[in-house]
Design a protein around this motif. Sequence first.
Motif, short mmCIF file in Angstrom:
data_model
loop_
_atom_site.label_atom_id
_atom_site.label_comp_id
_atom_site.label_asym_id
_atom_site.label_seq_id
_atom_site.Cartn_x
_atom_site.Cartn_y
_atom_site.Cartn_z
N GLN A 148 -3.33 3.27 -6.89
CA GLN A 148 -3.98 3.89 -7.82
C GLN A 148 -4.48 3.04 -8.98
O GLN A 148 -5.57 3.16 -9.67
N GLN A 149 -3.89 1.65 -9.00
CA GLN A 149 -4.48 0.83 -9.97
C GLN A 149 -5.83 0.26 -9.63
O GLN A 149 -6.74 -0.12 -10.52
N ASN A 150 -5.81 0.09 -8.29
CA ASN A 150 -7.16 -0.66 -7.78
C ASN A 150 -7.44 -0.01 -6.37
O ASN A 150 -6.89 -0.60 -5.38
N PRO A 151 -8.04 1.00 -6.09
CA PRO A 151 -8.40 1.50 -4.74
C PRO A 151 -8.97 0.77 -3.92
O PRO A 151 -8.86 0.91 -2.47
N GLU A 152 -9.86 -0.17 -4.35
CA GLU A 152 -10.53 -1.28 -3.50
C GLU A 152 -9.68 -2.70 -3.23
O GLU A 152 -10.41 -3.41 -2.55
N ALA A 191 -16.21 -5.78 1.07
CA ALA A 191 -16.94 -5.33 -0.06
C ALA A 191 -16.11 -6.13 -1.13
O ALA A 191 -16.52 -5.93 -2.32
N PHE A 192 -14.94 -6.49 -0.91
CA PHE A 192 -14.27 -7.24 -2.05
C PHE A 192 -14.57 -8.51 -2.74
O PHE A 192 -15.16 -9.46 -2.06
N LYS A 193 -14.83 -8.40 -4.11
CA LYS A 193 -15.25 -9.64 -4.61
C LYS A 193 -14.10 -10.05 -5.77
O LYS A 193 -13.83 -9.22 -6.63
N PRO A 194 -13.30 -11.15 -5.50
CA PRO A 194 -12.30 -11.52 -6.35
C PRO A 194 -12.84 -11.80 -7.86
O PRO A 194 -14.01 -12.20 -8.16
#
Length: 215
Positions: A148-152, A191-194
Amino acid sequence: MKRILFSLMAVAGTIFTVQAQSDQFKDAMKQQIMLIDSGSTWSPAGMQQLANTFERIAEAEKTQWLPYYYAAYCRVNEAFVTENKSKTDEIIDKAVLNIEKAQALKGPDSEISCILSLIASARIGVDPMTRGMKYGPESAELLETAQQQNPENPRVFVLKGQNFLYTPEAFGGSKTKAKEMFDLALKKYAAFKPESDIAPNWGEAYVKELMKQVP
């Protein structure tokens, strides 16, 4: 005029000092984060040493949440790999202290919820028969919060898949569901970018290893 110049020089000196401290902090963090992924550190002693180093960085940089986060991450991994289960709770308690400090600085956060979920899972490992009913649902609930805090956040789905993989089918485990979560995690990683070069970005290599255990 001299006072103005002096003031400008003082401000410039302060900015330079802060920048130097910031660079030093980032360099120290990068060095230790690289070691987390080194095979030579994946032992109780290796994880303990890394956690100790992150804790020292945290004490020097009391306003930064990431050293506490990584200290907790190393402690919980130390708990997973230690063979002496009588020491596991003591190690986990140290992880809890660190992640609570990280949370106090960062606030509610998906990455922190993932570590809290890992901590609950590590508690199960001490005695699965007596602890599974308590800490299994707690771990799952924390992952729902993290999603919920970060779906990605791909780590959410790595840990969900891991839970499905290592939970007996009689208690809701499923290799099929584990594979679904791992596939989704890999899509998220693509797709993730820290947020920065020292922000949490672990798990992609690990999930690829876990994939070998599912059909």
